[in-house]
Design a protein around this motif. Structure first.
Motif, PDB file in Angstrom:
ATOM      1  N   ALA A  44       1.184   4.096  -3.025  1.00 44.91           N
ATOM      2  CA  ALA A  44       1.020   5.526  -2.741  1.00 44.91           C
ATOM      3  C   ALA A  44       2.209   6.328  -3.256  1.00 44.91           C
ATOM      4  O   ALA A  44       2.039   7.425  -3.803  1.00 44.91           O
ATOM      5  CB  ALA A  44       0.848   5.738  -1.234  1.00 44.91           C
ATOM      6  N   MET A  45       3.418   5.789  -3.129  1.00 46.52           N
ATOM      7  CA  MET A  45       4.616   6.475  -3.618  1.00 46.52           C
ATOM      8  C   MET A  45       4.620   6.565  -5.144  1.00 46.52           C
ATOM      9  O   MET A  45       5.041   7.571  -5.714  1.00 46.52           O
ATOM     10  CB  MET A  45       5.867   5.730  -3.136  1.00 46.52           C
ATOM     11  CG  MET A  45       6.127   5.836  -1.655  1.00 46.52           C
ATOM     12  SD  MET A  45       7.561   4.835  -1.168  1.00 46.52           S
ATOM     13  CE  MET A  45       7.639   5.208   0.590  1.00 46.52           C
ATOM     14  N   ASN A  84       0.828  -1.207   0.000  1.00 49.00           N
ATOM     15  CA  ASN A  84       0.000   0.000   0.000  1.00 49.00           C
ATOM     16  C   ASN A  84       0.863   1.259   0.000  1.00 49.00           C
ATOM     17  O   ASN A  84       0.556   2.244  -0.691  1.00 49.00           O
ATOM     18  CB  ASN A  84      -0.928   0.014   1.220  1.00 49.00           C
ATOM     19  CG  ASN A  84      -2.019  -1.033   1.150  1.00 49.00           C
ATOM     20  OD1 ASN A  84      -2.338  -1.533   0.070  1.00 49.00           O
ATOM     21  ND2 ASN A  84      -2.587  -1.376   2.285  1.00 49.00           N
ATOM     22  N   LEU A  85       1.936   1.217   0.757  1.00 47.62           N
ATOM     23  CA  LEU A  85       2.859   2.351   0.821  1.00 47.62           C
ATOM     24  C   LEU A  85       3.537   2.565  -0.531  1.00 47.62           C
ATOM     25  O   LEU A  85       3.664   3.703  -1.005  1.00 47.62           O
ATOM     26  CB  LEU A  85       3.893   2.105   1.913  1.00 47.62           C
ATOM     27  CG  LEU A  85       4.914   3.211   2.178  1.00 47.62           C
ATOM     28  CD1 LEU A  85       4.217   4.508   2.555  1.00 47.62           C
ATOM     29  CD2 LEU A  85       5.877   2.782   3.278  1.00 47.62           C
ATOM     30  N   LEU A 143       3.999  12.095   4.565  1.00 43.08           N
ATOM     31  CA  LEU A 143       3.850  12.150   3.111  1.00 43.08           C
ATOM     32  C   LEU A 143       2.814  11.162   2.603  1.00 43.08           C
ATOM     33  O   LEU A 143       2.070  11.447   1.659  1.00 43.08           O
ATOM     34  CB  LEU A 143       5.202  11.870   2.444  1.00 43.08           C
ATOM     35  CG  LEU A 143       6.304  12.911   2.647  1.00 43.08           C
ATOM     36  CD1 LEU A 143       7.620  12.411   2.063  1.00 43.08           C
ATOM     37  CD2 LEU A 143       5.915  14.240   2.019  1.00 43.08           C
ATOM     38  N   TYR A 144       2.782   9.983   3.227  1.00 50.35           N
ATOM     39  CA  TYR A 144       1.906   8.898   2.761  1.00 50.35           C
ATOM     40  C   TYR A 144       1.185   8.295   3.977  1.00 50.35           C
ATOM     41  O   TYR A 144       1.660   7.322   4.570  1.00 50.35           O
ATOM     42  CB  TYR A 144       2.722   7.832   2.044  1.00 50.35           C
ATOM     43  CG  TYR A 144       3.557   8.381   0.913  1.00 50.35           C
ATOM     44  CD1 TYR A 144       2.964   8.749  -0.299  1.00 50.35           C
ATOM     45  CD2 TYR A 144       4.927   8.565   1.056  1.00 50.35           C
ATOM     46  CE1 TYR A 144       3.718   9.267  -1.334  1.00 50.35           C
ATOM     47  CE2 TYR A 144       5.693   9.090   0.018  1.00 50.35           C
ATOM     48  CZ  TYR A 144       5.086   9.437  -1.169  1.00 50.35           C
ATOM     49  OH  TYR A 144       5.834   9.955  -2.195  1.00 50.35           O
ATOM     50  N   LYS A 147       2.039   6.756  -7.063  1.00 49.50           N
ATOM     51  CA  LYS A 147       1.031   7.728  -7.494  1.00 49.50           C
ATOM     52  C   LYS A 147       1.424   9.159  -7.143  1.00 49.50           C
ATOM     53  O   LYS A 147       1.002  10.106  -7.822  1.00 49.50           O
ATOM     54  CB  LYS A 147      -0.317   7.395  -6.852  1.00 49.50           C
ATOM     55  CG  LYS A 147      -0.943   6.109  -7.357  1.00 49.50           C
ATOM     56  CD  LYS A 147      -2.277   5.871  -6.675  1.00 49.50           C
ATOM     57  CE  LYS A 147      -2.965   4.630  -7.204  1.00 49.50           C
ATOM     58  NZ  LYS A 147      -4.269   4.396  -6.544  1.00 49.50           N
ATOM     59  N   ASP A 148       2.182   9.323  -6.071  1.00 46.41           N
ATOM     60  CA  ASP A 148       2.580  10.661  -5.630  1.00 46.41           C
ATOM     61  C   ASP A 148       4.088  10.654  -5.380  1.00 46.41           C
ATOM     62  O   ASP A 148       4.555  10.662  -4.255  1.00 46.41           O
ATOM     63  CB  ASP A 148       1.809  11.034  -4.360  1.00 46.41           C
ATOM     64  CG  ASP A 148       2.064  12.481  -3.934  1.00 46.41           C
ATOM     65  OD1 ASP A 148       2.614  13.256  -4.740  1.00 46.41           O
ATOM     66  OD2 ASP A 148       1.728  12.818  -2.781  1.00 46.41           O
ATOM     67  N   VAL A 186      -0.661   6.021   5.141  1.00 43.62           N
ATOM     68  CA  VAL A 186      -1.282   4.703   5.013  1.00 43.62           C
ATOM     69  C   VAL A 186      -1.567   4.135   6.399  1.00 43.62           C
ATOM     70  O   VAL A 186      -0.925   4.505   7.392  1.00 43.62           O
ATOM     71  CB  VAL A 186      -0.372   3.729   4.217  1.00 43.62           C
ATOM     72  CG1 VAL A 186      -0.128   4.244   2.814  1.00 43.62           C
ATOM     73  CG2 VAL A 186       0.945   3.501   4.951  1.00 43.62           C
ATOM     74  N   THR A 191       7.681   9.502   6.648  1.00 44.89           N
ATOM     75  CA  THR A 191       6.995   8.626   5.695  1.00 44.89           C
ATOM     76  C   THR A 191       5.486   8.764   5.800  1.00 44.89           C
ATOM     77  O   THR A 191       4.784   8.930   4.793  1.00 44.89           O
ATOM     78  CB  THR A 191       7.398   7.155   5.933  1.00 44.89           C
ATOM     79  OG1 THR A 191       8.817   7.035   5.840  1.00 44.89           O
ATOM     80  CG2 THR A 191       6.746   6.245   4.906  1.00 44.89           C
ATOM     81  N   LYS A 224       7.842  11.577  -4.895  1.00 43.46           N
ATOM     82  CA  LYS A 224       8.529  12.700  -4.250  1.00 43.46           C
ATOM     83  C   LYS A 224      10.026  12.607  -4.548  1.00 43.46           C
ATOM     84  O   LYS A 224      10.783  11.968  -3.809  1.00 43.46           O
ATOM     85  CB  LYS A 224       8.309  12.665  -2.738  1.00 43.46           C
ATOM     86  CG  LYS A 224       6.852  12.633  -2.293  1.00 43.46           C
ATOM     87  CD  LYS A 224       6.145  13.938  -2.547  1.00 43.46           C
ATOM     88  CE  LYS A 224       4.746  13.924  -1.931  1.00 43.46           C
ATOM     89  NZ  LYS A 224       3.982  15.137  -2.250  1.00 43.46           N
TER      90      LYS A 224
END
Length: 292
Positions: free
Chosen positions: A192-193, A188-189, A276-277, A195-196, A279, A273, A198
């Motif tokens: 998310a990374m 899941n993390l 930013l995300y 899709k977004d 989860v 972490t 950094k």
């Protein structure tokens, strides 16, 4: 979005491919497999047969938005294999990105780079991190803690010890801290990374709480309605002997770095972490009970 994944047949890779296959934001997944038997026959998955050694020679005729470099070698302390897979394999992945006009890379390193007594695995991963940093690509580096699911991997071995043995062997005094993360949480993390993204960030991926090995073993035992006894084994002499064996090319199923991992704190600060995300992370005990 089109993504390319190395290590697609591995523990994290196979779960990640499945998750991305079901994600609407992902259009195509190009997954690197060494042979056809490893292919995941899922929607959006386009298998690429090859390996890290020949990766720079692969020419894709489609635009790739991001490479997720998961492939790595950690099973024993073979310096040659660690350098070939972890270091040269990362250099080859960077060359593949350049040759195919790919600008972004998400690189999976390891929390073991924080060990005071690093082995070949952690050393080559740290060197690979530097290659990624100086590559000129937009990068993110992830340093995962121990990843677990059911009875798989290192944690699975501990679970089986609790189940079947009168005691659980632990290198060190059992008070070194560990912060394991469940496979669902790290997938899941990672999604998310993706899709977004950094650029330029180095983040840890660890579980909800840090705990000592004693606490972790007691939690596992509690989920089985058992009491666990711990047999502590002095870490320093075992580590020294294993290092001698490894230098001689002898590998006996456990590495010096694994001993160091069990006898040094490897907790992570997850504040950045999760900022930013954000989860969801469940407690270690909740995850263990859920899989029993």
């Amino acid at each position: 979005m089109n993504v390319f994944i190395t290590g697609a047949s591995g523990f994290v890779g196979s779960h990640l491919v499945k998750a991305l296959s079901a994600d609407k934001a992902v259009k195509r997944i190009y997954a690197l497999y060494r042979n056809e038997d490893q292919i995941a026959f899922l929607p959006k998955v386009n298998p690429v047969i090859g390996d890290l050694e020949k990766l720079p020679e692969i020419d894709l005729d489609v635009p790739i938005d991001l490479v997720i470099h998961l492939a790595g070698y950690f099973r024993n302390e073979s310096k040659k294999l660690c350098e070939k897979v972890n270091l040269q394999g990362t250099k080859n992945t960077i060359a593949f990105c350049r040759n195919n006009g790919i600008k972004r890379i998400l690189f999976y390193s390891t929390i073991n780079v924080d060990l005071k007594t690093k082995g070949n695995y952690a050393t080559t991963k740290l060197m690979a991190e530097e290659e990624v940093r100086k590559s000129g690509l937009e990068y993110m580096i992830v340093r995962p803690a121990l990843i677990y699911e059911g009875r798989k991997g290192s944690l699975g071995k501990i679970i089986r010890y609790v189940e079947k043995l009168p005691f659980v062997p632990v290198f060190g005094d059992g008070n070194a801290k560990e912060q394991p993360i469940h496979i669902d949480e790290i997938v899941n993390l990672t999604v998310a990374m993706i899709k977004d993204f950094k650029p330029g960030t180095v983040l840890y991926a660890a579980g909800k709480e840090a705990m000592t090995f004693r606490e972790m073993i007691n939690i596992i035992a509690r989920t089985m309605n058992k009491k666990a006894k711990i047999l502590t084994i002095p870490a320093k002499p075992v580590h020294a002997v294993l290092r001698l064996f490894e230098k001689a090319g002898i590998h006996i199923g456990i590495s010096s770095e694994q001993v160091a991992h069990m006898s040094e704190d490897l907790a992570a600060d997850m504040n950045e972490t999760l900022k930013l995300y954000p989860v969801e992370l469940k407690s270690f005990e909740e995850n263990i009970r859920r899989e029993r």
